[in-house]
Design a protein around this motif. Structure first.
Motif, PDB file in Angstrom:
ATOM      1  N   TRP A 172       3.350  -3.190   2.504  1.00 39.81           N
ATOM      2  CA  TRP A 172       2.223  -2.288   2.268  1.00 39.81           C
ATOM      3  C   TRP A 172       1.009  -3.042   1.728  1.00 39.81           C
ATOM      4  O   TRP A 172      -0.108  -2.527   1.779  1.00 39.81           O
ATOM      5  CB  TRP A 172       2.606  -1.163   1.316  1.00 39.81           C
ATOM      6  N   ARG A 190      -4.306  -4.775  -4.288  1.00 41.93           N
ATOM      7  CA  ARG A 190      -3.158  -4.137  -4.916  1.00 41.93           C
ATOM      8  C   ARG A 190      -3.605  -3.025  -5.866  1.00 41.93           C
ATOM      9  O   ARG A 190      -3.051  -1.921  -5.859  1.00 41.93           O
ATOM     10  CB  ARG A 190      -2.334  -5.177  -5.668  1.00 41.93           C
ATOM     11  N   GLY A 191      -4.627  -3.301  -6.672  1.00 40.19           N
ATOM     12  CA  GLY A 191      -5.151  -2.275  -7.565  1.00 40.19           C
ATOM     13  C   GLY A 191      -5.765  -1.113  -6.805  1.00 40.19           C
ATOM     14  O   GLY A 191      -5.631   0.048  -7.212  1.00 40.19           O
ATOM     15  N   ARG A 210      -2.867   1.076  -5.377  1.00 44.81           N
ATOM     16  CA  ARG A 210      -2.163   1.793  -6.439  1.00 44.81           C
ATOM     17  C   ARG A 210      -3.008   2.920  -7.025  1.00 44.81           C
ATOM     18  O   ARG A 210      -2.514   4.010  -7.307  1.00 44.81           O
ATOM     19  CB  ARG A 210      -1.743   0.817  -7.535  1.00 44.81           C
ATOM     20  N   ARG A 211      -4.291   2.676  -7.228  1.00 44.73           N
ATOM     21  CA  ARG A 211      -5.137   3.680  -7.875  1.00 44.73           C
ATOM     22  C   ARG A 211      -5.568   4.782  -6.909  1.00 44.73           C
ATOM     23  O   ARG A 211      -5.892   5.891  -7.345  1.00 44.73           O
ATOM     24  CB  ARG A 211      -6.367   3.014  -8.486  1.00 44.73           C
ATOM     25  N   TRP A 228      -3.586   5.876  -4.415  1.00 45.70           N
ATOM     26  CA  TRP A 228      -2.392   6.466  -3.802  1.00 45.70           C
ATOM     27  C   TRP A 228      -2.331   7.975  -4.029  1.00 45.70           C
ATOM     28  O   TRP A 228      -1.933   8.735  -3.146  1.00 45.70           O
ATOM     29  CB  TRP A 228      -1.138   5.793  -4.367  1.00 45.70           C
ATOM     30  N   LYS A 229      -2.754   8.436  -5.209  1.00 48.01           N
ATOM     31  CA  LYS A 229      -2.675   9.864  -5.530  1.00 48.01           C
ATOM     32  C   LYS A 229      -3.905  10.650  -5.109  1.00 48.01           C
ATOM     33  O   LYS A 229      -3.905  11.880  -5.195  1.00 48.01           O
ATOM     34  CB  LYS A 229      -2.457  10.041  -7.038  1.00 48.01           C
ATOM     35  N   ARG A 276      -0.083   4.680   4.410  1.00 51.86           N
ATOM     36  CA  ARG A 276       0.134   4.946   2.982  1.00 51.86           C
ATOM     37  C   ARG A 276       1.612   4.850   2.637  1.00 51.86           C
ATOM     38  O   ARG A 276       2.457   5.428   3.313  1.00 51.86           O
ATOM     39  CB  ARG A 276      -0.398   6.333   2.645  1.00 51.86           C
ATOM     40  N   CYS A 301       4.520   5.710  -4.762  1.00 47.96           N
ATOM     41  CA  CYS A 301       3.518   4.894  -5.437  1.00 47.96           C
ATOM     42  C   CYS A 301       4.041   3.476  -5.651  1.00 47.96           C
ATOM     43  O   CYS A 301       5.103   3.299  -6.258  1.00 47.96           O
ATOM     44  CB  CYS A 301       3.148   5.524  -6.770  1.00 47.96           C
ATOM     45  N   PRO A 302       3.352   2.433  -5.145  1.00 50.32           N
ATOM     46  CA  PRO A 302       3.832   1.062  -5.285  1.00 50.32           C
ATOM     47  C   PRO A 302       3.678   0.563  -6.720  1.00 50.32           C
ATOM     48  O   PRO A 302       2.884   1.060  -7.480  1.00 50.32           O
ATOM     49  CB  PRO A 302       2.930   0.290  -4.323  1.00 50.32           C
TER      50      PRO A 302
END
Length: 280
Positions: free
Chosen positions: A7, A260-261, A264-265, A267-268, A275, A279-280
């Protein structure tokens, strides 16, 4: 086992590949047209990620799919084309557009790492018995996304590196009207305050001789980012001797951290075809 999860690796490669020039599989000037085919850019890119993560030598990471000389030559070609710096710039622009960089809160601090082979920006380390070391003066936004760094010898003090580090703000586009720069006690001097005042920046500087937890301000973000960068062993123990190569590996690591940030931020709050299911 892959160096990065799919991902994260796939979006990184898709953007990196878009920056590379088109090359034929066989060189068109070869008289017979039947010489060895060009090694795939994806193979070399994966090898560079392995080098970045594991910190081993080029010879140790080379195999039947790609030689050490090919990795070096392709790396230098991409550096000449400015691919790594552009790669990081696109990652920061994407993060800023989707999540938003916290540019009204900036953290700056230095970190010393090992440089066993010396090199153009190495110096005697004051924390490693005078062995060769590398210092980076890093800058992050208010969340810890790396914005850039200035490389120097390990024997340089943090304070003189503040001005060239702040110069990196010029390449970030429009900035907030008020910016607070968070610094540790090593920057507690009249020269630092004059430098910040001359640029119209506010400084939150720890005072020498006063104990304060790192969580008291926003300075802990840069400390966390240094830890993220040091998890890439090629940066924690740098064997590269040329500054442009070290900067290229830092740009690659900073891009991984930013993307990566971003994933992750967002994802929601966002939906996209690739996707992750959780949540990674």
């Amino acid at each position: 086992m892959p160096v990065l999860p799919s991902w994260l690796a796939e979006p990184l490669w898709n953007q990196f590949a878009a920056l590379l020039p088109k090359r034929p599989v066989y060189h068109p000037d070869h008289p017979l047209g039947c010489h060895r085919p060009r090694i795939s850019d994806r193979v070399v890119f994966d090898k560079l990620l392995q080098l970045l993560r594991f910190g081993c030598s080029y010879e140790a990471i080379a195999d039947t799919t790609c030689s050490a000389s090919t990795i070096r030559s392709r790396r230098d070609e991409w550096i000449r084309l400015g691919v790594f710096s552009r790669f990081k710039q696109i990652a920061l622009e994407s993060y800023d557009r989707i999540v938003g960089l916290v540019l009204d809160q900036i953290a700056i601090d230095g970190a010393i790492t090992k440089a066993p082979g010396g090199g153009e920006v190495a110096g005697r380390s004051p924390v490693d018995r005078g062995k060769q070391g590398l210092k980076r003066s890093g800058m992050t936004d208010g969340y810890g996304i790396p914005l850039g760094r200035v490389l120097s010898g390990a024997n340089r003090h943090d304070s003189p590196l503040l001005a060239p580090t702040l110069d990196l703000l010029d390449g970030l586009g429009p900035l907030p009207d008020e910016i607070t720069v968070h610094l540790d006690a090593g920057y507690d001097s009249a020269a630092t305050r004059a430098e910040l005042d001359g640029r119209g920046l506010h400084g939150r500087i720890a005072h020498k001789g006063e104990k304060a937890p790192i969580q008291a301000g926003q300075r802990w973000h840069i400390e966390r980012t240094h830890a993220w960068q040091n998890s890439f062993h090629r940066l924690a123990r740098c064997h590269e001797r040329r500054t442009i190569v070290i900067d290229a590996f830092f740009d690659l690591a900073d891009t991984v951290i930013a993307v990566r940030g971003l994933i992750r931020r967002s994802w929601k709050t966002h939906r996209w075809d690739a996707r992750p299911s959780r949540c990674p």
